[in-house]
Design an enzyme around this catalytic site. Sequence first.
Site, short mmCIF file in Angstrom:
data_model
loop_
_atom_site.label_atom_id
_atom_site.label_comp_id
_atom_site.label_asym_id
_atom_site.label_seq_id
_atom_site.Cartn_x
_atom_site.Cartn_y
_atom_site.Cartn_z
NE ARG A 87 -3.90 2.27 1.22
CZ ARG A 87 -4.78 2.51 2.16
NH1 ARG A 87 -5.06 1.56 3.05
NH2 ARG A 87 -5.42 3.65 2.20
NE ARG A 98 -8.48 2.20 -0.49
CZ ARG A 98 -8.57 3.28 0.27
NH1 ARG A 98 -8.63 3.17 1.56
NH2 ARG A 98 -8.61 4.47 -0.27
CG ASP A 101 -8.40 0.73 4.32
OD1 ASP A 101 -7.66 1.63 3.91
OD2 ASP A 101 -9.36 0.92 5.07
CG ASP A 103 -9.78 2.29 7.94
OD1 ASP A 103 -8.70 2.85 7.66
OD2 ASP A 103 -10.75 2.27 7.16
O1 GSY Z 1 -12.59 2.75 4.07
C1 GSY Z 1 -12.07 1.55 3.71
C2 GSY Z 1 -11.75 1.44 2.26
N1 GSY Z 1 -12.95 1.45 1.43
C3 GSY Z 1 -13.85 0.47 1.29
C4 GSY Z 1 -13.99 -0.81 1.86
O2 GSY Z 1 -13.19 -1.28 2.69
N2 GSY Z 1 -15.08 -1.53 1.46
C5 GSY Z 1 -15.99 -1.07 0.57
N3 GSY Z 1 -17.00 -1.83 0.23
N4 GSY Z 1 -15.86 0.15 0.01
C6 GSY Z 1 -14.81 0.91 0.38
N5 GSY Z 1 -14.47 2.14 -0.03
C7 GSY Z 1 -13.36 2.44 0.62
S1 GSY Z 1 -12.53 3.94 0.43
#
Ligand code: GSY
Length: 174
Positions: A87, A98, A101, A103
């Site tokens: 990443r 990505r 992720d 978080d």
């Molecule tokens: O915020 C996390 C990254 N992210 C995601 C995700 O993890 N899942 C889905 N379904 N949509 C996302 N859009 C983002 S940005």
Amino acid sequence: MAAASRQAFLGVGANLGDRWRTISAALTQLAKTPGILAVETSAVFETAPVGVTEQPAFLNLISGIETTLTPEELLAILLTIERAAGRQRDRETRWGPRTLDLDLLLFEGETRASPELTLPHPRMWERAFVLAPLKELLERSRRFDRAYWREVRERLAATPISNEGIAPWRPPTT
Ligand code: GSY
């Protein structure tokens, strides 16, 4: 005296490359990290992308950890694991695809509002891909009687969760 452990919840997602392999490797790495005493995971969901919708589907889950680390120490470890998975936060599109992720969503007894870290995570209450697996983990949390988690559970119980765009996903058996 050793620091008391606290519980934290992480949102885990990936939508590039071998999504499950990357996520499993990250969870293994977390479990091996000094100061992280236990790692549990929710069911896995395949989820439609939120934000930029023209990108591959994500795999998402929530990981609950027990840790003696501070939120800032934990965040630094999450960023290191993300980088090891390829990443490059400084080169990517906001809301874009990505490889991994991680978080930091909630950390027992802690709030933050700094440029580096906001706790609870500011967008978690709008995202079914976070709330559905988080609900599952909180329901089986052994710490639910602690005041902090009781409040989170009450807020979660009062939040409507649309399961649209999320589907259970079964990890491959090895
Ligand atoms: O915020 C996390 C990254 N992210 C995601 C995700 O993890 N899942 C889905 N379904 N949509 C996302 N859009 C983002 S940005």
